[in-house]
Design an enzyme around this catalytic site. Structure first.
Site, mmCIF file in Angstrom:
data_model
loop_
_atom_site.group_PDB
_atom_site.id
_atom_site.type_symbol
_atom_site.label_atom_id
_atom_site.label_comp_id
_atom_site.label_asym_id
_atom_site.label_seq_id
_atom_site.Cartn_x
_atom_site.Cartn_y
_atom_site.Cartn_z
ATOM 1 N N HIS A 80 -6.897 -0.674 3.214
ATOM 2 C CA HIS A 80 -6.629 -0.995 1.811
ATOM 3 C C HIS A 80 -7.129 0.139 0.912
ATOM 4 O O HIS A 80 -8.309 0.483 0.944
ATOM 5 C CB HIS A 80 -7.314 -2.310 1.451
ATOM 6 C CG HIS A 80 -6.898 -3.442 2.349
ATOM 7 N ND1 HIS A 80 -6.059 -4.455 1.942
ATOM 8 C CD2 HIS A 80 -7.178 -3.698 3.651
ATOM 9 C CE1 HIS A 80 -5.852 -5.291 2.949
ATOM 10 N NE2 HIS A 80 -6.515 -4.840 4.001
ATOM 11 N N HIS A 98 0.822 -1.206 0.000
ATOM 12 C CA HIS A 98 0.000 0.000 0.000
ATOM 13 C C HIS A 98 0.860 1.262 0.000
ATOM 14 O O HIS A 98 0.467 2.292 0.547
ATOM 15 C CB HIS A 98 -0.931 0.011 1.221
ATOM 16 C CG HIS A 98 -1.924 -1.103 1.225
ATOM 17 N ND1 HIS A 98 -2.626 -1.463 2.363
ATOM 18 C CD2 HIS A 98 -2.332 -1.955 0.254
ATOM 19 C CE1 HIS A 98 -3.424 -2.490 2.078
ATOM 20 N NE2 HIS A 98 -3.263 -2.801 0.811
#
Length: 610
Positions: A590, A546
């Protein structure tokens, strides 16, 4: 949740491909490699790039996408298309020496991480149409309401608040409700908020979002363990602006249990309904400028170079690592660095490639006597049945990519050892932003009653450590120089140790004692002191893929911002960046859902001139 590279990946290579768009079915959309002009050229056919390209093309504008890769359906067989292989995908191997997949992955390797035992780490980045959405583990959820308020404050524009962004979340995806018959597993029922999703055609976006049709039995016990230590089930789910407690996740999986990526959704739609052109297996080497205005892109296909020029804008969507690299080799970035490589400076932007924020995670493993996704896929006696379930009814272990995650701010007892500085830094985060994410996973069992090696992980969501991306030459063919900066800020180390102890508390919950087998497997009970725990974390933590904020959005270029609230690059005209690199800070959890919404938002901004 650590990755298991093994039997499942080998099996995946042997299975037939489930259909998606391919060049052979839409040849007219793939022009010959020769100079041409368009209204817009989008560099990077990933999550954001294909979203924004499809929306611009739908308006009647002429649009070209430049993508270095091809179609993952044909380049990687079912490794990418079948949800059940997401966590055993060898493309994601987070080690210095990894199995090469050059048709799918940029094969980037970091610099030695001084805060993480001087390890170099392979950082997978999708080199394919669909980009990260073609190789990720498909979790889909949104950030918190106060995260969006913070974003609006940093960007200097209220359009990034939760209420103003929600229409773009709604516009990008269609939700398929849970299939309760196929999910029939004890302790796996839940509630969610359908009002924050689009559920009816034709107004919904092409991206498909759903809940897994098969529930990993081991994950149901992890949900019990996490609830036992304070993380109650979130009754709304994680798409209504709250990230607290535990929930079964929505995933980017189509109703027929195939990965839904920007390629299989936005691109597939655009190839059939617009005049969008795709230059796949084509490398963008430099953005072209005339008097400070972006006028096109130099590209090459099969070694043959040519230029794609624009009447309106170039949109850079090459990702957290390659977008700053392409800016720098094109003359946009820190002046001293560019001059040291004899690159003419178009815009001196010191923030290009800086501010890299990369959440990390680590796990504690113990044996359990429950079946799991990993144990099912590793059992040769089950493979034909599993394949039949998937082929005949889009169900079974192959239809599921994940399951249960949980979020929390660490409780008071976990904060007692924090230094005043760490306590102050954490207090500066928005009140609804979680500090830790917990993820459930598994490996195949080791025998002696251990059906499954349960893997419960913790991710540090708000790193105070900062990394960077820079360049070693003026050539785009030389890989970017990546330093993730892991654990270089002592606050991250303190938070990581506290999160590790929470993992052990979950494993020790009496509620799951009936399914545990034997002592802790990893790291093992010899690791006890805070010092030993931190050493182990430095030696074993990995990325959760990420990374963001290397072309951060903001209001002041001198202070490090690279783009404004409209994603326009400071100091030039006709150029925007639209991908995870422009997030102003790491989002909690996320980011996939937010990247789709961001691309929708900027597409509308371009088309309306707002």
């Amino acid at each position: 949740m650590m990755l298991s590279i093994g039997a499942a990946a080998v099996l995946a290579l042997a299975l037939p491909v489930r259909s998606g768009p391919t060049e052979s079915t839409v040849l007219s959309s793939f022009p010959a490699p020769a100079s041409a002009s368009y209204d817009y050229v989008v560099v990077g056919g990933g999550t954001a790039g294909l979203t924004i390209a499809a929306r611009l093309a739908a308006s009647g504008s002429s649009v070209a996408v430049v993508e270095a890769g091809g179609f993952y359906e044909t380049d990687s067989s079912t490794i990418s298309t079948v949800p059940g292989y997401a966590f055993s995908n060898p493309v994601l191997a987070p080690v210095e020496f990894f199995p090469p997949f050059p048709l799918l992955d940029w094969e980037l390797v970091s610099q030695a991480q001084t805060g993480a035992a001087n390890r170099k780490v392979h950082y997978a980045a999708g080199k394919t149409l669909g980009g990260g959405s073609a190789i990720n583990t498909m979790a889909y959820h949104r950030a918190t309401k106060r995260t969006h308020l913070r974003w609006a404050d940093v960007a200097g524009h209220l359009s990034y608040t939760w209420d103003n962004m929600l229409p773009f979340f709604l516009k990008s995806a269609k939700l398929t409700p849970p299939d309760w018959l196929k999910r029939a597993t004890p302790n796996a029922t839940f509630t969610y908020d359908p009002t924050v999703f689009c559920t009816g055609l034709p107004i919904c976006g092409p991206l498909q979002v759903s809940y897994a049709k098969w529930v990993d039995p081991t994950n149901t016990w992890f949900s019990v363990a996490l609830e036992a230590i304070g993380m109650a089930q979130n009754l709304l789910g994680f798409n209504s602006g709250s990230l607290s407690g535990g929930a079964y996740t929505t995933e980017t999986i189509s109703p027929d249990a195939i990965r839904s990526s920007s390629e299989s959704s936005y691109l597939a739609w655009a190839l059939q309904n617009t005049q969008l052109k795709v230059y796949n297996r084509t490398l963008a080497s430099k953005i072209l400028f005339t008097s400070g205005k972006a006028t096109g892109v130099s590209v090459s296909t099969g070694g043959a170079g040519y230029a794609l020029t624009v009447a309106k804008e170039v949109i850079l969507s090459a990702g957290t690592f390659h977008s700053p690299q392409l800016l720098m080799v094109s003359g946009i970035g820190p002046q001293a660095k560019l001059q040291s490589l004899d690159i003419p400076v178009i815009s001196n932007l010191p923030g290009v490639g800086q501010n890299l924020q990369d959440p990390i995670f680590f796990s504690v493993q113990s044996g359990v006597k429950t079946p799991s996704l990993a144990s099912e896929l590793a059992d040769p006696a089950r493979q034909s049945t599993i394949q039949q379930q998937y082929d005949s009814s889009d169900a079974g272990p192959l239809s599921s990519a994940g399951g249960y995650i949980a979020f929390e701010k660490l409780p008071a007892a976990s904060r007692q050892a924090f230094s005043p500085r760490t306590a102050s830094l954490l207090a500066g985060l928005p009140a609804d932003v979680p500090e830790i994410e917990y993820l459930a996973g598994s490996f195949a069992g080791t025998g002696n009653g251990v059906t499954t090696v349960g893997d419960l992980s913790a991710a540090v969501l708000n790193p105070f450590s900062r990394g960077s991306v820079t360049i070693s030459s003026a050539s785009i063919t030389d890989a970017p120089v990546i330093d993730m900066g892991w654990l270089t800020d002592p606050a991250d180390a303190e938070v990581a140790v506290a999160a590790f102890k929470r993992l052990r508390q979950a494993w020790a919950a009496p509620a799951i004692s009936s399914v545990k087998v034997g002592p802790e497997i990893r790291p093992g009970l010899a690791v006890q002191s805070d010092a030993d725990i931190l050493v182990w974390i430095r030696e074993n933590a990995i990325q959760i893929w990420h990374a963001s904020a290397t072309n951060a959005m903001g209001t002041n270029a001198t202070a490090g911002a690279v783009v404004d609230w409209r994603a326009k690059v400071f100091g030039v005209s006709g150029l925007r960046v639209v991908d995870a690199s422009i997030l102003p800070f790491a989002l909690p959890g996320h980011p996939q859902a937010t990247i789709y919404a961001l691309a929708e938002k900027i597409a509308q901004s371009i088309l309306t001139g707002s």
